[in-house]
Design a protein around this motif. Sequence first.
Motif, PDB file in Angstrom:
ATOM      1  N   ALA A  42      17.345  38.391  37.632  1.00 37.34           N
ATOM      2  CA  ALA A  42      16.756  39.474  38.428  1.00 37.34           C
ATOM      3  C   ALA A  42      17.676  40.693  38.367  1.00 37.34           C
ATOM      4  O   ALA A  42      18.873  40.567  38.106  1.00 37.34           O
ATOM      5  N   ALA A  43      17.110  41.837  38.616  1.00 33.95           N
ATOM      6  CA  ALA A  43      17.925  43.054  38.660  1.00 33.95           C
ATOM      7  C   ALA A  43      18.910  42.950  39.820  1.00 33.95           C
ATOM      8  O   ALA A  43      18.591  42.378  40.873  1.00 33.95           O
ATOM      9  N   GLU A  44      20.100  43.470  39.588  1.00 30.72           N
ATOM     10  CA  GLU A  44      21.132  43.464  40.640  1.00 30.72           C
ATOM     11  C   GLU A  44      20.604  44.253  41.835  1.00 30.72           C
ATOM     12  O   GLU A  44      20.174  45.401  41.693  1.00 30.72           O
ATOM     13  N   PRO A  45      20.620  43.660  43.031  1.00 30.32           N
ATOM     14  CA  PRO A  45      20.116  44.394  44.195  1.00 30.32           C
ATOM     15  C   PRO A  45      21.019  45.584  44.528  1.00 30.32           C
ATOM     16  O   PRO A  45      22.220  45.555  44.269  1.00 30.32           O
ATOM     17  N   VAL A  46      20.421  46.593  45.094  1.00 26.56           N
ATOM     18  CA  VAL A  46      21.186  47.757  45.538  1.00 26.56           C
ATOM     19  C   VAL A  46      21.987  47.325  46.767  1.00 26.56           C
ATOM     20  O   VAL A  46      21.443  46.724  47.696  1.00 26.56           O
ATOM     21  N   ALA A  47      23.272  47.616  46.745  1.00 24.35           N
ATOM     22  CA  ALA A  47      24.147  47.199  47.845  1.00 24.35           C
ATOM     23  C   ALA A  47      23.876  48.028  49.094  1.00 24.35           C
ATOM     24  O   ALA A  47      23.873  49.251  49.052  1.00 24.35           O
ATOM     25  N   ASP A  48      23.620  47.333  50.198  1.00 23.13           N
ATOM     26  CA  ASP A  48      23.480  47.991  51.488  1.00 23.13           C
ATOM     27  C   ASP A  48      24.847  48.205  52.130  1.00 23.13           C
ATOM     28  O   ASP A  48      25.011  49.041  53.014  1.00 23.13           O
ATOM     29  N   LEU A  49      25.832  47.408  51.665  1.00 23.24           N
ATOM     30  CA  LEU A  49      27.178  47.470  52.221  1.00 23.24           C
ATOM     31  C   LEU A  49      28.166  47.141  51.119  1.00 23.24           C
ATOM     32  O   LEU A  49      27.958  46.203  50.354  1.00 23.24           O
ATOM     33  N   ARG A  50      29.238  47.918  51.054  1.00 19.20           N
ATOM     34  CA  ARG A  50      30.309  47.659  50.087  1.00 19.20           C
ATOM     35  C   ARG A  50      31.567  47.262  50.851  1.00 19.20           C
ATOM     36  O   ARG A  50      31.958  47.939  51.796  1.00 19.20           O
ATOM     37  N   LEU A  51      32.175  46.167  50.398  1.00 17.71           N
ATOM     38  CA  LEU A  51      33.452  45.723  50.948  1.00 17.71           C
ATOM     39  C   LEU A  51      34.471  45.849  49.821  1.00 17.71           C
ATOM     40  O   LEU A  51      34.300  45.242  48.762  1.00 17.71           O
ATOM     41  N   ARG A  52      35.503  46.641  50.046  1.00 22.91           N
ATOM     42  CA  ARG A  52      36.528  46.843  49.019  1.00 22.91           C
ATOM     43  C   ARG A  52      37.851  46.324  49.549  1.00 22.91           C
ATOM     44  O   ARG A  52      38.392  46.856  50.515  1.00 22.91           O
ATOM     45  N   MET A  53      38.351  45.271  48.891  1.00 18.77           N
ATOM     46  CA  MET A  53      39.621  44.660  49.299  1.00 18.77           C
ATOM     47  C   MET A  53      40.758  45.271  48.494  1.00 18.77           C
ATOM     48  O   MET A  53      40.713  45.294  47.267  1.00 18.77           O
ATOM     49  N   ASP A  54      41.776  45.747  49.192  1.00 16.83           N
ATOM     50  CA  ASP A  54      42.934  46.349  48.551  1.00 16.83           C
ATOM     51  C   ASP A  54      43.961  45.252  48.251  1.00 16.83           C
ATOM     52  O   ASP A  54      44.567  44.696  49.164  1.00 16.83           O
ATOM     53  N   LEU A  55      44.126  44.954  46.968  1.00 12.52           N
ATOM     54  CA  LEU A  55      45.095  43.941  46.555  1.00 12.52           C
ATOM     55  C   LEU A  55      46.223  44.574  45.744  1.00 12.52           C
ATOM     56  O   LEU A  55      46.833  43.926  44.901  1.00 12.52           O
ATOM     57  N   SER A  56      46.513  45.842  46.012  1.00 16.48           N
ATOM     58  CA  SER A  56      47.545  46.556  45.262  1.00 16.48           C
ATOM     59  C   SER A  56      48.955  46.065  45.583  1.00 16.48           C
ATOM     60  O   SER A  56      49.866  46.277  44.790  1.00 16.48           O
ATOM     61  N   GLN A  57      49.112  45.406  46.718  1.00 15.26           N
ATOM     62  CA  GLN A  57      50.425  44.874  47.099  1.00 15.26           C
ATOM     63  C   GLN A  57      50.286  43.368  47.336  1.00 15.26           C
ATOM     64  O   GLN A  57      50.135  42.916  48.481  1.00 15.26           O
ATOM     65  N   PRO A  58      50.345  42.572  46.258  1.00 15.81           N
ATOM     66  CA  PRO A  58      50.085  41.132  46.374  1.00 15.81           C
ATOM     67  C   PRO A  58      50.993  40.411  47.369  1.00 15.81           C
ATOM     68  O   PRO A  58      50.538  39.530  48.093  1.00 15.81           O
ATOM     69  N   LEU A  59      52.274  40.803  47.443  1.00 14.10           N
ATOM     70  CA  LEU A  59      53.168  40.137  48.395  1.00 14.10           C
ATOM     71  C   LEU A  59      52.762  40.423  49.835  1.00 14.10           C
ATOM     72  O   LEU A  59      52.804  39.533  50.692  1.00 14.10           O
ATOM     73  N   GLU A  60      52.339  41.638  50.105  1.00 16.33           N
ATOM     74  CA  GLU A  60      51.877  41.989  51.455  1.00 16.33           C
ATOM     75  C   GLU A  60      50.594  41.237  51.787  1.00 16.33           C
ATOM     76  O   GLU A  60      50.411  40.762  52.912  1.00 16.33           O
ATOM     77  N   VAL A  61      49.708  41.111  50.816  1.00 13.85           N
ATOM     78  CA  VAL A  61      48.470  40.354  51.029  1.00 13.85           C
ATOM     79  C   VAL A  61      48.810  38.897  51.341  1.00 13.85           C
ATOM     80  O   VAL A  61      48.255  38.309  52.273  1.00 13.85           O
TER      81      VAL A  61
END
Length: 180
Positions: A86-105
């Motif tokens: 199926a076509a990818e649904p249009v996102a109603d909500l975007r969650l962006r996880m910041d993993l730029s600092q792996p040790l802090e995560v």
Amino acid sequence: MPDTSAFLAPVTALTDLVLPAATARLILLANHVLSSAPAATERLKAHAGRALHIEVEGWRLPLPTPPALTLCITPAGLLESPDVGAAEPVADLRLRMDLSQPLEVMRRLAAGELPPVRVEGDATLAADVSWVIANVRWDVAADVERLFGPLVAEGMSRVSGQALAAARSVMQGVAGLRRS
């Protein structure tokens, strides 16, 4: 910067094989956790048919960046992958996880916190998803007790508590060294 393409080719091939199965298991785990929190599924039921798009930002590890994941909310207030083909649904909500600092995560996870997540999209859906993220946790001890009984669960809880305390201590030490 060294050429990592020779190293990444087999990793990418393995990722392509493992990723669909890992994604399916992740969705099963998420639904297991949601099912144990009726207030969470009630909040999500109101958003049945809507789509969440989860992305990783700031990936710095010498491995392929985890691909974005789109999930749909079911009428039961659970999550599922969109239909294959199926076509990818249009996102109603975007969650962006910041993993730029792996040790802090890792430090945050060891402390029972979540990594930084930026939420964008429909305000009502964002409020309910943010509530779920902030209030729903996996009760691992209860699951272990259900599977193995209270005696094993208590022993595993004690051992995991000691391991978590050791991990916190290591992460605090690493954080202290980085500040020096």
